[in-house]
Write a protein that holds these residues in place. Structure first.
Motif, PDB file in Angstrom:
ATOM      1  N   SER A 125       0.810  -1.221   0.000  1.00 19.30           N
ATOM      2  CA  SER A 125       0.000   0.000   0.000  1.00 19.30           C
ATOM      3  C   SER A 125       0.843   1.271   0.000  1.00 19.30           C
ATOM      4  CB  SER A 125      -0.942  -0.003   1.204  1.00 19.30           C
ATOM      5  OG  SER A 125      -0.196   0.102   2.390  1.00 19.30           O
ATOM      6  N   ASP A 126       2.138   1.148   0.334  1.00 13.34           N
ATOM      7  CA  ASP A 126       2.942   2.378   0.338  1.00 13.34           C
ATOM      8  C   ASP A 126       3.081   2.998  -1.042  1.00 13.34           C
ATOM      9  OD1 ASP A 126       4.588   0.444  -0.660  1.00 13.34           O
ATOM     10  OD2 ASP A 126       6.040   0.511   0.984  1.00 13.34           O
ATOM     11  N   ILE A 127       2.785   2.224  -2.080  1.00 19.27           N
ATOM     12  CA  ILE A 127       2.813   2.808  -3.427  1.00 19.27           C
ATOM     13  C   ILE A 127       1.810   3.962  -3.540  1.00 19.27           C
ATOM     14  CG2 ILE A 127       1.098   1.179  -4.363  1.00 19.27           C
ATOM     15  CD1 ILE A 127       4.087   2.626  -6.247  1.00 19.27           C
ATOM     16  N   LEU A 128       0.718   3.855  -2.781  1.00 17.71           N
ATOM     17  CA  LEU A 128      -0.294   4.912  -2.836  1.00 17.71           C
ATOM     18  C   LEU A 128       0.269   6.234  -2.325  1.00 17.71           C
ATOM     19  CD1 LEU A 128      -3.406   2.858  -1.604  1.00 17.71           C
ATOM     20  CD2 LEU A 128      -2.842   3.535  -3.950  1.00 17.71           C
ATOM     21  N   LYS A 129       0.971   6.165  -1.201  1.00 10.72           N
ATOM     22  CA  LYS A 129       1.541   7.398  -0.617  1.00 10.72           C
ATOM     23  C   LYS A 129       2.659   7.974  -1.476  1.00 10.72           C
ATOM     24  CE  LYS A 129       0.808   6.621   4.286  1.00 10.72           C
ATOM     25  NZ  LYS A 129       1.451   6.588   5.593  1.00 10.72           N
ATOM     26  N   THR A 136      -1.684  -8.307  -5.221  1.00 10.85           N
ATOM     27  CA  THR A 136      -2.285  -9.478  -4.580  1.00 10.85           C
ATOM     28  C   THR A 136      -3.524  -9.155  -3.754  1.00 10.85           C
ATOM     29  OG1 THR A 136      -0.774  -9.197  -2.739  1.00 10.85           O
ATOM     30  CG2 THR A 136      -0.096 -10.720  -4.466  1.00 10.85           C
ATOM     31  N   ILE A 137      -3.951  -7.909  -3.826  1.00 12.87           N
ATOM     32  CA  ILE A 137      -5.115  -7.550  -2.999  1.00 12.87           C
ATOM     33  C   ILE A 137      -6.439  -7.650  -3.754  1.00 12.87           C
ATOM     34  CG2 ILE A 137      -3.816  -6.070  -1.429  1.00 12.87           C
ATOM     35  CD1 ILE A 137      -5.116  -3.688  -2.988  1.00 12.87           C
ATOM     36  N   GLY A 138      -6.374  -7.890  -5.042  1.00 18.04           N
ATOM     37  CA  GLY A 138      -7.621  -8.050  -5.796  1.00 18.04           C
ATOM     38  C   GLY A 138      -8.336  -9.315  -5.364  1.00 18.04           C
ATOM     39  N   GLY A 139      -9.525  -9.503  -5.888  1.00 18.09           N
ATOM     40  CA  GLY A 139     -10.266 -10.700  -5.515  1.00 18.09           C
ATOM     41  C   GLY A 139     -11.413 -10.953  -6.470  1.00 18.09           C
ATOM     42  N   GLN A 174     -16.107   5.890  -4.857  1.00 20.75           N
ATOM     43  CA  GLN A 174     -15.247   5.947  -3.678  1.00 20.75           C
ATOM     44  C   GLN A 174     -13.866   6.535  -3.963  1.00 20.75           C
ATOM     45  OE1 GLN A 174     -16.411   5.130  -0.675  1.00 20.75           O
ATOM     46  NE2 GLN A 174     -18.345   4.721  -1.710  1.00 20.75           N
ATOM     47  N   ILE A 175     -13.552   6.812  -5.219  1.00 22.04           N
ATOM     48  CA  ILE A 175     -12.199   7.277  -5.539  1.00 22.04           C
ATOM     49  C   ILE A 175     -11.798   8.539  -4.754  1.00 22.04           C
ATOM     50  CG2 ILE A 175     -10.665   8.102  -7.382  1.00 22.04           C
ATOM     51  CD1 ILE A 175     -12.185   6.212  -9.312  1.00 22.04           C
ATOM     52  N   PRO A 176     -12.635   9.587  -4.754  1.00 24.93           N
ATOM     53  CA  PRO A 176     -12.186  10.791  -4.042  1.00 24.93           C
ATOM     54  C   PRO A 176     -11.914  10.557  -2.554  1.00 24.93           C
ATOM     55  CG  PRO A 176     -14.032  11.311  -5.496  1.00 24.93           C
ATOM     56  CD  PRO A 176     -13.914   9.813  -5.459  1.00 24.93           C
ATOM     57  N   SER A 177     -12.750   9.764  -1.907  1.00 26.22           N
ATOM     58  CA  SER A 177     -12.514   9.559  -0.476  1.00 26.22           C
ATOM     59  C   SER A 177     -11.324   8.632  -0.241  1.00 26.22           C
ATOM     60  CB  SER A 177     -13.773   9.041   0.224  1.00 26.22           C
ATOM     61  OG  SER A 177     -14.176   7.809  -0.308  1.00 26.22           O
ATOM     62  N   ALA A 178     -11.135   7.638  -1.101  1.00 21.75           N
ATOM     63  CA  ALA A 178      -9.984   6.748  -0.932  1.00 21.75           C
ATOM     64  C   ALA A 178      -8.676   7.525  -1.124  1.00 21.75           C
ATOM     65  CB  ALA A 178     -10.068   5.592  -1.922  1.00 21.75           C
ATOM     66  N   MET A 179      -8.624   8.385  -2.132  1.00 20.09           N
ATOM     67  CA  MET A 179      -7.412   9.176  -2.353  1.00 20.09           C
ATOM     68  C   MET A 179      -7.150  10.105  -1.164  1.00 20.09           C
ATOM     69  SD  MET A 179      -7.758  10.043  -6.466  1.00 20.09           S
ATOM     70  CE  MET A 179      -6.214  10.984  -6.588  1.00 20.09           C
ATOM     71  N   ARG A 180      -8.229  10.625  -0.610  1.00 19.66           N
ATOM     72  CA  ARG A 180      -8.073  11.505   0.545  1.00 19.66           C
ATOM     73  C   ARG A 180      -7.532  10.748   1.753  1.00 19.66           C
ATOM     74  NH1 ARG A 180      -6.135  15.227   3.044  1.00 19.66           N
ATOM     75  NH2 ARG A 180      -7.343  16.336   4.633  1.00 19.66           N
ATOM     76  N   GLN A 181      -7.947   9.511   1.923  1.00 24.98           N
ATOM     77  CA  GLN A 181      -7.412   8.717   3.036  1.00 24.98           C
ATOM     78  C   GLN A 181      -5.890   8.632   2.948  1.00 24.98           C
ATOM     79  OE1 GLN A 181      -9.340   4.846   3.921  1.00 24.98           O
ATOM     80  NE2 GLN A 181     -11.123   5.649   2.849  1.00 24.98           N
ATOM     81  N   ILE A 182      -5.404   8.560   1.732  1.00 24.75           N
ATOM     82  CA  ILE A 182      -3.956   8.459   1.547  1.00 24.75           C
ATOM     83  C   ILE A 182      -3.250   9.753   1.953  1.00 24.75           C
ATOM     84  CG2 ILE A 182      -2.106   7.987  -0.131  1.00 24.75           C
ATOM     85  CD1 ILE A 182      -4.286   5.698   0.496  1.00 24.75           C
ATOM     86  N   THR A 183      -3.739  10.884   1.457  1.00 26.91           N
ATOM     87  CA  THR A 183      -3.046  12.135   1.810  1.00 26.91           C
ATOM     88  C   THR A 183      -3.226  12.464   3.281  1.00 26.91           C
ATOM     89  OG1 THR A 183      -4.938  13.487   1.105  1.00 26.91           O
ATOM     90  CG2 THR A 183      -3.206  13.097  -0.520  1.00 26.91           C
ATOM     91  N   LEU A 184      -4.357  12.070   3.827  1.00 23.24           N
ATOM     92  CA  LEU A 184      -4.607  12.298   5.246  1.00 23.24           C
ATOM     93  C   LEU A 184      -3.596  11.503   6.082  1.00 23.24           C
ATOM     94  CD1 LEU A 184      -6.783  13.987   6.643  1.00 23.24           C
ATOM     95  CD2 LEU A 184      -8.232  11.971   6.722  1.00 23.24           C
TER      96      LEU A 184
END
Lengths: 299, 299, 299, 299
Positions: free
Chosen positions: C19-23, C220-223, C283-293
């Motif tokens: 998940s660090d790729i997101l940050k 590996t997080i897909g499903g 959910q994209i805008p809120s998910a991206m915000r979780q990252i910057t937060l």
């Protein structure tokens, strides 16, 4: 002279509507029932520029739980209606033969929301009025009301009729200026017109029944958060939807419909500067459930 | 030479807008009111490729609580608008006679969001400008602004006019490069153009009034979460919707409109990387209610 | 023979994406920015039967925060797109001159989601490929990929290209059966084709870079909650939207795009049997915000 | 005579469906799977006036998680479907050659929701029936059922067939009046017709299997909150979507489909006077997840 005489004779009493009207009308459905028990509603609404009015009215009919709902409208409004309320069916109102057949089969006909003032609309109204019979309900809204006044149309006597004008439409229909719209004057006009019920919308809407010359009801829970376009179309839809389901006492039914509409609006206004008509509509199923739930808990 | 002279003479002061502007403008509605008290708004917006801009502007006008809202646009945008905001009416802007009638009756005209640069658009703009009278408000947005510069159109002097350019549109309108857009230069251009009010959108938007040469307002609560397409269309809609309702002091009104827009965006940005224009619009009724609620509690 | 030789020589290493790729990629926006800083994205997507794919791709581009988004498609898809995402613009892809102009101006071109296999589609693809220049990004998705194989089209070398096939499309494109799609074989095919980046979608998607022959990334997080129609269109949109904004290192950017897509799907799958593509998009805008937060709180 | 004889011979037993049917059928998806594992569903539904029925059925197929979903319908319904469920594809059912190709490739065909009774519909039904083969599932709903009775159409024997009439449609199909619709009579009619499975919708729906003459299932969790238009279309969609995914034992699968539909409706009815079909549909992914989550926790 005659009218002012009547005026003093009638001395109509005002009754303020209370929330118990909701419990009186909105009852839990019997288990053994299907959609045909909850009314076949036909809306004849929505000319080219005013499709939104027809869509909002249709949406609120569906949301009350009416059994089978069809919007007959200008075909230009078909796709927007389907996108918004797939639960409803759509008919092209230029197909007059089909419209006539559907009109005969409907339990409740709502005509006028979003109709434009035109010769074609007059034809639609006249033909609809001429078809209806004693077991049907007719709700007349919007421009159809103004046109009745302007074009001297006559409200049919066979169906049970409900008029839902706002003060301006009532003026255009009857000639009564807003300042002259006293209870007695309103009642007299209604008698002349031959309507069975009248919901006169304002910031304190009034509800009249032809059969009830002594008393009218007033709705005091409305507010200026309802002063936006589409509010009346949504009310007309609730009235039509309720008449499809709660036919025991139409006077009570339309009181409950009007009360519910403002009650939801008032709830929304606690969190919103205005109560958008489509948001009111979205709340109809849960608001109606609150009523039956409260009744359950009291028993 | 003359300009740089004026520049030094004016010495405009900057005032940072605070949230109290919202309370000054957004007041609880009086009980005795109906939708005609909240403005008849006409949007002339949305060419074939840019229907979304028109839809977003219309949606935000409706969400402010404006009384009667009509979008005049390319008919190709009709169904999408109806599906999105049934509360609004739709008119085909190629029906020029009807458009002209509606323009005369409107309290507020918003022109330009999503208009393409074309001869037809110029005709629409010119005809609209020629019809408007002293009691009307004119909001000019989007391409209409660029066209004013490029096609040398003149802003009408009778209506109260508000321009809502972003820095690029202001450059195309006035020739002022972004680096030259100082407060004094902006004010002088505005004087030349003859606009009454100017909202110059940027990451720190500025608001000017012709009548107020000493001072301009700056909005510091906006942010880069607003840097997405459709943001300006939504603002233009709020400005138009507010002018339909809060006409007491237009300068304050447009300040509140711009402030509310960024205030909602900022709230959304706490949970969202960007503040989508349609989501801002959805929040208008609740945000406005927060203001009147706070005022109530203080009294 | 040659290929199996290369195979043993390369010995690609697999790296599991975390998940660090997101940050690393999703950074807070600088205050002084406007929508033109976040990319002009052109989608050339959606033939008559597959308009939904184009709409889902467009919706996810908009939801990432891309600056200016246009869908060029069959005009039959216009109204549905406008109803769903008014934030995007629409162009008729039969207007080839206009399309060509827009292609030249775009920062990122996404072609292929919902295109049908036809001569017309081939023309669109070929012309697009011939126009693109070195500073542009080209994302190729859906049928455009199968057509490249079947119709022997050549991927343009000037723009930075990203392919987003699922295993079946990769087979149709390269002839490699699913069982033969080993990392080394995939990399070799990619070299032959001349693509810069490859996202090979499966239940454990793999991401390759031409410049990086030693290593590929696996997700590996897909499903299986993602195994529904429209999933790939939504991913393609996120990739295009991200390339419009985060251009520093495209390899990292597409890794983050793919990761975000599955990360949101995984979150949704906790409460939902499947992760519907349009709900992922919402959910994209809120998910991206979780990252910057999270980044903010760590600083 | 013969029938009443059979009647006494069969002595069908009633089994009340319990919620464990959901766990038996709705299983967590295996990791190594893709959308082609979850069924290619073709809906042949929706004439001009009844597009909403087709849209609701399509929406519920998508929401169950079916892999690839196409609605073949009157093209007038295209835009509304795309606006509502971009996850689905659309085909014009007047393009008979294409329809025939798609029919051959589909795993499940749902025909009849929102079809009007017409010669064209009969042609569609007949051609579809003639194409289907042994590995396909055929769900027959709505007017297609009435037409089978009225127009003496024969249900094809190669595919596995499921009928989903309400009591009125069953009467029009078989001539059995509602009062005559006893379990044994229903079963006998089903034998005559040659259908594999029957879901006879009422306030206590019954589910029959041709292979199972001794017993039928009854659903007792439904209620009058389901008595609104569109309820059956939504059920038909769930049945088709489930057959695309859970093919192990079709009898169990359709039981679970019917149970889930009423189970969601019942949940909604706690807070809502009626369970709107589109709201039921919206809840499908989370309801299915509740089932697998409960299974997980028990293991």
């Amino acid at each position: 002279m005659f009218f002012s005489l009547c005026y003093s004779l009638i001395e109509m009493q005002k009754k303020i509507l209370k929330s118990d009207i909701l419990k009186e009308v909105i009852k839990e459905r019997p288990s053994h029932s299907n959609k045909t028990n909850y009314g076949r509603i036909l809306l004849i609404c929505g000319s080219k520029p005013f499709g939104g009015a027809a869509i909002m009215a249709t949406k609120s009919v569906v949301n009350t739980g009416a059994g089978l709902v069809t919007l007959a409208s200008d075909p230009i409004n078909r796709t927007a209606m389907l996108s918004t309320i797939p639960e409803a069916m759509f008919a092209d109102y230029y197909d007059r033969k089909n419209l006539s057949n559907m009109t005969k089969k409907a339990d409740v006909i709502l005509i006028g929301s979003g109709l434009e003032d035109s010769d074609f609309s007059e034809e639609l109204i006249q033909e609809t009025f001429s078809i209806l019979t004693a077991n049907q309900f007719l709700v007349i809204d919007g421009t159809a009301l103004s046109m009745i006044g302007k074009r001297h149309l006559r409200i049919p006597q066979k169906p049970t009729s409900v008029l839902t004008p706002h003060q301006g439409e009532w003026e255009r229909m009857t000639g009564l200026k807003v300042s002259e719209q006293t209870a007695d004057a309103n009642f007299l006009e209604m008698q002349k017109i031959g309507a069975d019920y009248l919901i006169l919308k304002s910031n304190a809407s009034e509800i009249y029944a032809q059969k009830n010359p002594d008393q009218y009801n007033q709705l005091t829970i409305g507010g200026p958060f309802q002063a936006v376009g589409g509010m009346g179309d949504t009310l007309a839809g609730i009235v039509a939807g309720f008449l499809g389901q709660f036919r025991h006492d139409p006077f009570l039914t339309i009181q409950a419909a009007a009360y519910l509409h403002s009650w939801i609006a008032k709830q929304l206004s606690k969190q919103n500067y205005i109560a958008l008509p489509t948001r009111i509509s979205d709340q109809i199923p849960s608001a109606m459930r609150q009523i039956t739930l409260a009744s359950e808990q009291n028993n």
